[in-house]
Design an enzyme around this catalytic site. Structure first.
Site, PDB file in Angstrom:
ATOM      1  N   CYS A 139     -18.217   2.817 -21.112  1.00 58.81           N
ATOM      2  CA  CYS A 139     -17.377   2.602 -22.292  1.00 58.81           C
ATOM      3  C   CYS A 139     -17.806   1.316 -23.024  1.00 58.81           C
ATOM      4  CB  CYS A 139     -15.902   2.626 -21.917  1.00 58.81           C
ATOM      5  SG  CYS A 139     -14.871   3.101 -23.319  1.00 58.81           S
ATOM      6  N   GLY A 192       0.816  -1.219   0.000  1.00 58.51           N
ATOM      7  CA  GLY A 192       0.000   0.000   0.000  1.00 58.51           C
ATOM      8  C   GLY A 192       0.844   1.261   0.000  1.00 58.51           C
ATOM      9  N   GLU A 202     -15.585   7.291 -13.803  1.00 57.93           N
ATOM     10  CA  GLU A 202     -14.961   6.794 -12.560  1.00 57.93           C
ATOM     11  C   GLU A 202     -13.622   7.451 -12.243  1.00 57.93           C
ATOM     12  OE1 GLU A 202     -15.268   5.097 -15.364  1.00 57.93           O
ATOM     13  OE2 GLU A 202     -13.656   3.661 -15.702  1.00 57.93           O
ATOM     14  N   ASP A 232      -2.182   3.808  -9.051  1.00 62.57           N
ATOM     15  CA  ASP A 232      -1.904   4.630  -7.857  1.00 62.57           C
ATOM     16  C   ASP A 232      -2.223   6.101  -8.099  1.00 62.57           C
ATOM     17  OD1 ASP A 232      -1.192   2.894  -5.786  1.00 62.57           O
ATOM     18  OD2 ASP A 232       0.780   2.552  -6.668  1.00 62.57           O
ATOM     19  N   HIS A 263     -15.274   7.655 -19.257  1.00 62.89           N
ATOM     20  CA  HIS A 263     -15.062   6.970 -17.980  1.00 62.89           C
ATOM     21  C   HIS A 263     -15.245   7.950 -16.819  1.00 62.89           C
ATOM     22  CE1 HIS A 263     -13.156   3.180 -19.473  1.00 62.89           C
ATOM     23  NE2 HIS A 263     -12.929   3.941 -20.522  1.00 62.89           N
TER      24      HIS A 263
HETATM   25  N1  GLN Z   1     -13.033  -1.600 -26.590  1.00 61.08           N
HETATM   26  C1  GLN Z   1     -13.843  -0.448 -26.672  1.00 61.08           C
HETATM   27  C2  GLN Z   1     -13.244   0.631 -27.552  1.00 61.08           C
HETATM   28  O1  GLN Z   1     -12.072   0.645 -27.808  1.00 61.08           O
HETATM   29  C3  GLN Z   1     -14.147   0.095 -25.283  1.00 61.08           C
HETATM   30  C4  GLN Z   1     -12.938   0.550 -24.529  1.00 61.08           C
HETATM   31  C5  GLN Z   1     -13.172   0.693 -23.050  1.00 61.08           C
HETATM   32  O2  GLN Z   1     -14.102   0.109 -22.503  1.00 61.08           O
HETATM   33  N2  GLN Z   1     -12.301   1.426 -22.388  1.00 61.08           N
HETATM   34  O3  GLN Z   1     -13.946   1.492 -28.013  1.00 61.08           O
END
Ligand code: GLN
Length: 538
Positions: A389, A17, A518, A72, A516
């Site tokens: 995604c 960690g 997240e 990280d 994304h």
């Molecule tokens: N494989 C898909 C693309 O390249 C989704 C990529 C992902 O989920 N980060 O568009």
């Protein structure tokens, strides 16, 4: 103030960690009002972790400026809220590439190029962030991946040795080790720590501070033993016991005076913006968060439909769910569901008892049919669903197959010859042959449709920015058909018209994002889409 450099190394075993400790140090210094950054140096030869399988190295974290980095960096951003860049993630591969490119250009004027000084000089240059001179930082925290004694991390250690010598008081070395508990002997053992410190000393580095990872409380006698064997002051030997949550770690470190010890070592007693005593050095909001976390005991069960069972593979998604849960006063319990095992016959059973599901990102064929089956089940049973995604792309394919009636609908990634390529390769990707660092990466703008659930979630903002990592996209040729049948494209890139968000408004919460979200959650600022998703799940 002159910039101070903190080096964080690890010994005995990996997975102690170090990232959490580095992030905690960053948090504590930031809370005192210092300007900081945290960077990671990884000894492997890949230029970046973008081409690594998650089984090798966990999730690939993407910075706003589009660098594929070590996970990280996700901890650094979540703990401090400070954005990292491509300068915060360096590998041996990148160091060598810079040096070799320079050699080919003839920059070394006939010299023999060697690990010392040429590789170590380039490491030092990056550790000192010489390309980022106008940052005006008070502290640069550098975490070195791997374990002391690894052949491949030796040049990094040599660079630290040299920097410690030249920086004097402005450098501090923090070494993280492990104190195992032997059940048969009922004893905690310090020998591995002693060996690890000896190894570090043999490379010319005397640690200033030791952080002992342990599963059991270490008493003062044991800490004293470590201090005297390792030439470290007793108050600079701190212990990091397992905590119920990683977010307790900074507070535990502060309680033992880790930040004080660092400031003392580099003779900085200041406490800039952070307030003193009553709010424990700028940590009031962090304590309020921890209090919320402790009170959030009612559980909400979320399914993670993906193909990587290991914890670290979807690290930022897991943390985003946890954080959004806490801010919604619930404890999120995450159930991993292997999409390779989901079929029409068992999907109801596999997803039973779940308040909502995430359809995970990914690449390639494996496990995608299970994601499509899951997407169909949750759409037709109105279970809150969040596709990220590849997850969003699978929602789109499922809708085409089941609602638009295109049985062969697919992504060009999995089936380049399908007639109904509802997900297609982006135009600018068609000429690309090199795989590393060539996807659509980093932050791009997205315009939200007023009145949509996504727009509500983002607090009715119209223009947002989110990070990307993909090559394929929603095929705009089908947009009208989708919208006519109930799947709306509610987030669009204003420059390219690329579809960023789809949602089915008539469902409780059925949203897919090409980006994304997240990566952008932080402890003090949970992500609005995850907040809204968890709310729907509750
Ligand atoms: N494989 C898909 C693309 O390249 C989704 C990529 C992902 O989920 N980060 O568009």
């Amino acid at each position: 103030m002159t910039t101070k450099y903190i080096f964080v190394t690890g010994g005995v075993v990996s997975s102690l960690g170090k990232g959490i400790i580095s992030a905690s140090i960053g948090k504590l210094l930031q809370a005192r009002g210092y300007k900081i950054t945290i960077q990671k140096f990884d000894p492997y030869i890949n230029i970046d972790p973008g081409t690594l399988n998650p089984y090798e190295h966990g999730e690939c974290y993407v910075t706003e400026d589009g660098m594929e980095t070590d996970l990280d960096l996700g901890h650094y951003e979540r703990f401090t809220g400070i954005r990292t860049t491509r300068h915060n993630s360096i590998t041996t591969g990148r160091i060598y590439k810079t040096v070799i490119d320079r050699e080919r250009r003839g920059d070394y004027l006939g010299k023999t190029i060697q690990v010392v000084p040429h590789i170590t000089d380039e490491i030092k240059r990056r550790m000192l962030r010489e390309d980022e001179k106008d940052e005006d930082l008070d502290f640069v925290i550098t975490e070195v991946g791997g374990t002391i004694g690894d052949i491949e991390s030796a040049p990094f250690m040599e660079a630290i040795r040299q920097l410690r010598w030249s920086l004097g008081r402005n450098a501090v070395c923090v070494h993280l080790t492990y104190v195992p508990y032997l059940k048969a002997a009922d004893e905690l053992k310090t020998k591995p720590t002693q060996h690890s410190v000896k190894e570090l000393q043999s490379m010319g580095i005397q640690p200033d501070i030791l952080v002992l990872r342990t599963e059991r409380h270490l008493d003062d006698a044991l800490r004293l033993k470590v201090a005297s064997f390792c030439n470290v002051d007793l108050e600079c030997v701190v212990q990091s016991e397992d905590m119920a949550s990683i977010y307790e770690v900074p507070v535990n470190m502060q309680r033992q005076g880790l930040d004080e010890a660092i400031l003392r070592k580099c003779q900085t007693t200041g406490n800039l913006g952070g307030k003193t005593a009553e709010d424990t050095h700028g940590m009031a909001s962090w304590h309020a968060f921890l209090e919320k976390q402790r009170c959030a005991t009612r559980e909400v069960h979320i399914g993670l439909v993906g193909k990587y069972g290991l914890q670290d593979a979807y690290k930022s998604i897991r943390e985003s769910l946890n954080l959004a849960g806490i801010y919604n006063d619930v404890k999120t319990t995450i159930h991993f569901i292997n999409s390779e095992e989901i079929i029409k016959e068992n999907v109801a059973k596999e997803l039973s008892g779940l308040a909502g599901i995430i359809i995970c990102p990914g690449f390639g064929q494996r496990g995608i049919e299970g994601k499509i089956v899951a997407a169909e089940y949750t759409r037709t049973h109105d279970v809150p669903t969040f596709g990220i995604c590849l997850g969003m792309q699978m929602m789109v394919i499922e809708f085409a197959r089941d609602v638009l009636g295109y049985k062969d609908a697919h992504s060009a990634e999995m089936n380049p010859n399908t007639l109904h390529n509802v997900i297609d390769l982006m135009e600018e990707q068609k000429s690309i042959t090199e795989m590393g660092g060539t996807m659509r990466l980093g932050a791009y703008e997205c315009e939200l449709e007023v009145g949509s659930k996504a727009w509500e979630a983002y607090g009715k903002e119209i223009l947002i920015q989110e990070r990307h990592r993909h090559r394929f996209e929603f095929n705009n040729k089908y947009k009208e058909e989708y919208e006519a049948r109930g799947m709306k494209c509610v987030g669009i890139n204003p420059d390219t018209r690329l579809v960023e968000i789809v949602e089915i408004p008539e469902k409780r919460w059925y949203i897919g994002t090409q980006f994304h979200p997240e990566y952008a959650s932080t402890v003090l600022k949970p992500h609005p889409l995850f907040m809204s998703f968890i709310k729907a799940c509750i």
